[in-house]
Design a protein around this motif. Sequence first.
Motif, PDB file in Angstrom:
ATOM      1  N   ASP A  10     -21.960 -10.226  -6.795  1.00  0.00           N
ATOM      2  CA  ASP A  10     -22.118  -8.778  -6.798  1.00  0.00           C
ATOM      3  C   ASP A  10     -21.476  -8.110  -5.580  1.00  0.00           C
ATOM      4  OD1 ASP A  10     -25.503  -8.455  -5.469  1.00  0.00           O
ATOM      5  OD2 ASP A  10     -23.862  -9.781  -4.926  1.00  0.00           O
ATOM      6  N   SER A  11     -20.693  -8.845  -4.801  1.00  0.00           N
ATOM      7  CA  SER A  11     -20.079  -8.243  -3.617  1.00  0.00           C
ATOM      8  C   SER A  11     -18.977  -7.277  -4.022  1.00  0.00           C
ATOM      9  CB  SER A  11     -19.511  -9.322  -2.692  1.00  0.00           C
ATOM     10  OG  SER A  11     -18.411  -9.937  -3.299  1.00  0.00           O
ATOM     11  N   THR A  12     -18.711  -6.319  -3.161  1.00  0.00           N
ATOM     12  CA  THR A  12     -17.669  -5.350  -3.427  1.00  0.00           C
ATOM     13  C   THR A  12     -16.382  -5.813  -2.777  1.00  0.00           C
ATOM     14  OG1 THR A  12     -18.371  -4.086  -1.525  1.00  0.00           O
ATOM     15  CG2 THR A  12     -19.276  -3.430  -3.643  1.00  0.00           C
ATOM     16  N   VAL A  13     -15.298  -5.658  -3.507  1.00  0.00           N
ATOM     17  CA  VAL A  13     -14.009  -6.154  -3.043  1.00  0.00           C
ATOM     18  C   VAL A  13     -12.967  -5.070  -3.261  1.00  0.00           C
ATOM     19  CG1 VAL A  13     -12.377  -8.058  -3.201  1.00  0.00           C
ATOM     20  CG2 VAL A  13     -14.713  -8.396  -3.963  1.00  0.00           C
ATOM     21  N   ALA A  14     -12.070  -4.953  -2.314  1.00  0.00           N
ATOM     22  CA  ALA A  14     -10.921  -4.071  -2.466  1.00  0.00           C
ATOM     23  C   ALA A  14      -9.704  -4.956  -2.719  1.00  0.00           C
ATOM     24  CB  ALA A  14     -10.726  -3.224  -1.219  1.00  0.00           C
ATOM     25  N   PRO A  15      -8.972  -4.714  -3.804  1.00  0.00           N
ATOM     26  CA  PRO A  15      -7.820  -5.549  -4.132  1.00  0.00           C
ATOM     27  C   PRO A  15      -6.629  -5.254  -3.227  1.00  0.00           C
ATOM     28  CG  PRO A  15      -7.979  -3.744  -5.678  1.00  0.00           C
ATOM     29  CD  PRO A  15      -9.197  -3.658  -4.794  1.00  0.00           C
ATOM     30  N   PRO A  16      -5.635  -6.146  -3.212  1.00  0.00           N
ATOM     31  CA  PRO A  16      -4.410  -5.867  -2.455  1.00  0.00           C
ATOM     32  C   PRO A  16      -3.795  -4.545  -2.917  1.00  0.00           C
ATOM     33  CG  PRO A  16      -4.421  -8.130  -3.252  1.00  0.00           C
ATOM     34  CD  PRO A  16      -5.591  -7.441  -3.892  1.00  0.00           C
ATOM     35  N   GLY A  17      -3.405  -3.729  -1.954  1.00  0.00           N
ATOM     36  CA  GLY A  17      -2.841  -2.426  -2.265  1.00  0.00           C
ATOM     37  C   GLY A  17      -3.862  -1.306  -2.201  1.00  0.00           C
ATOM     38  N   ARG A 113       0.838   2.393  -6.461  1.00  0.00           N
ATOM     39  CA  ARG A 113      -0.064   1.259  -6.700  1.00  0.00           C
ATOM     40  C   ARG A 113      -1.473   1.598  -6.215  1.00  0.00           C
ATOM     41  NH1 ARG A 113      -1.807  -3.407  -8.001  1.00  0.00           N
ATOM     42  NH2 ARG A 113      -2.746  -4.902  -6.568  1.00  0.00           N
ATOM     43  N   SER A 114      -1.584   2.141  -5.018  1.00  0.00           N
ATOM     44  CA  SER A 114      -2.893   2.487  -4.461  1.00  0.00           C
ATOM     45  C   SER A 114      -3.614   3.530  -5.307  1.00  0.00           C
ATOM     46  CB  SER A 114      -2.740   3.003  -3.030  1.00  0.00           C
ATOM     47  OG  SER A 114      -2.223   2.006  -2.187  1.00  0.00           O
ATOM     48  N   VAL A 115      -2.897   4.563  -5.712  1.00  0.00           N
ATOM     49  CA  VAL A 115      -3.511   5.611  -6.528  1.00  0.00           C
ATOM     50  C   VAL A 115      -3.964   5.030  -7.870  1.00  0.00           C
ATOM     51  CG1 VAL A 115      -3.055   7.780  -7.758  1.00  0.00           C
ATOM     52  CG2 VAL A 115      -2.289   7.510  -5.424  1.00  0.00           C
ATOM     53  N   GLY A 116      -3.168   4.154  -8.431  1.00  0.00           N
ATOM     54  CA  GLY A 116      -3.543   3.520  -9.694  1.00  0.00           C
ATOM     55  C   GLY A 116      -4.798   2.676  -9.561  1.00  0.00           C
ATOM     56  N   LEU A 117      -4.924   1.935  -8.462  1.00  0.00           N
ATOM     57  CA  LEU A 117      -6.118   1.126  -8.233  1.00  0.00           C
ATOM     58  C   LEU A 117      -7.360   2.002  -8.084  1.00  0.00           C
ATOM     59  CD1 LEU A 117      -4.653  -1.501  -5.752  1.00  0.00           C
ATOM     60  CD2 LEU A 117      -5.417  -1.938  -8.109  1.00  0.00           C
ATOM     61  N   VAL A 118      -7.219   3.097  -7.345  1.00  0.00           N
ATOM     62  CA  VAL A 118      -8.346   4.018  -7.170  1.00  0.00           C
ATOM     63  C   VAL A 118      -8.721   4.639  -8.515  1.00  0.00           C
ATOM     64  CG1 VAL A 118      -9.078   6.184  -6.088  1.00  0.00           C
ATOM     65  CG2 VAL A 118      -7.899   4.449  -4.726  1.00  0.00           C
ATOM     66  N   GLU A 119      -7.723   5.027  -9.303  1.00  0.00           N
ATOM     67  CA  GLU A 119      -8.021   5.605 -10.614  1.00  0.00           C
ATOM     68  C   GLU A 119      -8.778   4.601 -11.481  1.00  0.00           C
ATOM     69  OE1 GLU A 119      -5.878   7.964 -14.282  1.00  0.00           O
ATOM     70  OE2 GLU A 119      -4.727   6.373 -13.297  1.00  0.00           O
ATOM     71  N   GLU A 120      -8.328   3.350 -11.508  1.00  0.00           N
ATOM     72  CA  GLU A 120      -9.013   2.330 -12.307  1.00  0.00           C
ATOM     73  C   GLU A 120     -10.454   2.149 -11.840  1.00  0.00           C
ATOM     74  OE1 GLU A 120      -6.568  -1.129 -11.830  1.00  0.00           O
ATOM     75  OE2 GLU A 120      -5.043  -0.398 -13.223  1.00  0.00           O
ATOM     76  N   ALA A 121     -10.668   2.136 -10.530  1.00  0.00           N
ATOM     77  CA  ALA A 121     -12.014   1.967  -9.995  1.00  0.00           C
ATOM     78  C   ALA A 121     -12.907   3.150 -10.365  1.00  0.00           C
ATOM     79  CB  ALA A 121     -11.969   1.774  -8.487  1.00  0.00           C
ATOM     80  N   LEU A 122     -12.347   4.355 -10.321  1.00  0.00           N
ATOM     81  CA  LEU A 122     -13.118   5.539 -10.695  1.00  0.00           C
ATOM     82  C   LEU A 122     -13.472   5.537 -12.187  1.00  0.00           C
ATOM     83  CD1 LEU A 122     -11.248   8.175  -8.530  1.00  0.00           C
ATOM     84  CD2 LEU A 122     -13.676   7.537  -8.311  1.00  0.00           C
ATOM     85  N   ARG A 123     -12.734   4.767 -12.961  1.00  0.00           N
ATOM     86  CA  ARG A 123     -13.022   4.618 -14.397  1.00  0.00           C
ATOM     87  C   ARG A 123     -13.915   3.413 -14.664  1.00  0.00           C
ATOM     88  NH1 ARG A 123      -9.065   6.859 -18.301  1.00  0.00           N
ATOM     89  NH2 ARG A 123      -7.948   8.499 -17.223  1.00  0.00           N
ATOM     90  N   GLY A 124     -14.399   2.765 -13.599  1.00  0.00           N
ATOM     91  CA  GLY A 124     -15.349   1.684 -13.762  1.00  0.00           C
ATOM     92  C   GLY A 124     -14.835   0.282 -13.522  1.00  0.00           C
ATOM     93  N   GLN A 125     -13.547   0.109 -13.292  1.00  0.00           N
ATOM     94  CA  GLN A 125     -12.988  -1.219 -13.023  1.00  0.00           C
ATOM     95  C   GLN A 125     -13.531  -1.738 -11.697  1.00  0.00           C
ATOM     96  OE1 GLN A 125     -10.585  -3.182 -14.726  1.00  0.00           O
ATOM     97  NE2 GLN A 125     -10.975  -4.699 -13.154  1.00  0.00           N
ATOM     98  N   ARG A 126     -13.948  -2.988 -11.670  1.00  0.00           N
ATOM     99  CA  ARG A 126     -14.381  -3.624 -10.428  1.00  0.00           C
ATOM    100  C   ARG A 126     -13.538  -4.866 -10.214  1.00  0.00           C
ATOM    101  NH1 ARG A 126     -15.664   0.654  -9.870  1.00  0.00           N
ATOM    102  NH2 ARG A 126     -17.687   1.548  -9.419  1.00  0.00           N
ATOM    103  N   TYR A 127     -13.391  -5.254  -8.979  1.00  0.00           N
ATOM    104  CA  TYR A 127     -12.506  -6.340  -8.601  1.00  0.00           C
ATOM    105  C   TYR A 127     -13.322  -7.488  -8.037  1.00  0.00           C
ATOM    106  CZ  TYR A 127      -9.528  -2.309  -9.048  1.00  0.00           C
ATOM    107  OH  TYR A 127      -8.919  -1.192  -9.532  1.00  0.00           O
ATOM    108  N   ALA A 128     -12.884  -8.698  -8.305  1.00  0.00           N
ATOM    109  CA  ALA A 128     -13.576  -9.888  -7.822  1.00  0.00           C
ATOM    110  C   ALA A 128     -12.692 -10.609  -6.813  1.00  0.00           C
ATOM    111  CB  ALA A 128     -13.887 -10.817  -8.990  1.00  0.00           C
ATOM    112  N   ALA A 129     -13.335 -11.165  -5.795  1.00  0.00           N
ATOM    113  CA  ALA A 129     -12.599 -11.959  -4.812  1.00  0.00           C
ATOM    114  C   ALA A 129     -12.182 -13.258  -5.479  1.00  0.00           C
ATOM    115  CB  ALA A 129     -13.477 -12.241  -3.601  1.00  0.00           C
ATOM    116  N   ARG A 130     -10.972 -13.677  -5.200  1.00  0.00           N
ATOM    117  CA  ARG A 130     -10.474 -14.929  -5.756  1.00  0.00           C
ATOM    118  C   ARG A 130      -9.934 -15.781  -4.624  1.00  0.00           C
ATOM    119  NH1 ARG A 130      -7.327 -13.115 -11.230  1.00  0.00           N
ATOM    120  NH2 ARG A 130      -9.121 -12.097 -12.151  1.00  0.00           N
ATOM    121  N   LEU A 131     -10.182 -17.068  -4.720  1.00  0.00           N
ATOM    122  CA  LEU A 131      -9.688 -17.994  -3.732  1.00  0.00           C
ATOM    123  C   LEU A 131      -8.623 -18.833  -4.413  1.00  0.00           C
ATOM    124  CD1 LEU A 131      -9.948 -19.193  -0.888  1.00  0.00           C
ATOM    125  CD2 LEU A 131     -11.582 -20.814  -1.834  1.00  0.00           C
ATOM    126  N   GLY A 132      -7.377 -18.579  -4.050  1.00  0.00           N
ATOM    127  CA  GLY A 132      -6.264 -19.348  -4.626  1.00  0.00           C
ATOM    128  C   GLY A 132      -5.986 -20.567  -3.774  1.00  0.00           C
TER     129      GLY A 132
END
Length: 138
Positions: A10-17, A113-132
């Motif tokens: 349930d942690s909050t993550v900000a994606p690259p960009g 890219r940044s504006v698109g990520l913010v728009e997606e988040a405002l529409r409910g998209q959430r991001y998960a941390a990934r360990l590659g």
Amino acid sequence: MPLPAAAPADSTVAPPGWPAGVRPPGTPDWERTATNWLLDICPPEYRTYPGLRRHPAILARFAVLHVEAGQAAVQRGLSEVRGLLRDIATHTEMAAAVDVWQYEGARLIGIRRSVGLVEEALRGQRYAARLGLSDAKY
């Protein structure tokens, strides 16, 4: 050396960009920081429209279109610079103008890219941390 513990689901993550001045989605007051950042991206007149402040997702759509219009202007400027400026500018000055258009184009790619990520988040998209594999420490 032990591997770092995985982040809770349930942690909050900000994606690259993700823009530096905007808190990650789901954190307290993140929508306010997103709204302020989006208003900084848009023309100053947008601050006078109460409906945009009340509806950050709508503001984000306005911001996307504004940035994309800037990208279109860059492409047009690049395609016209030599033909329209040859009578008033030297080759060196036109090359400098091309450099500015190219710099601005690259800047706008990042902002889009940044504006698109913010728009997606405002529409409910959430991001998960990934360990590659490239992130793992052995």
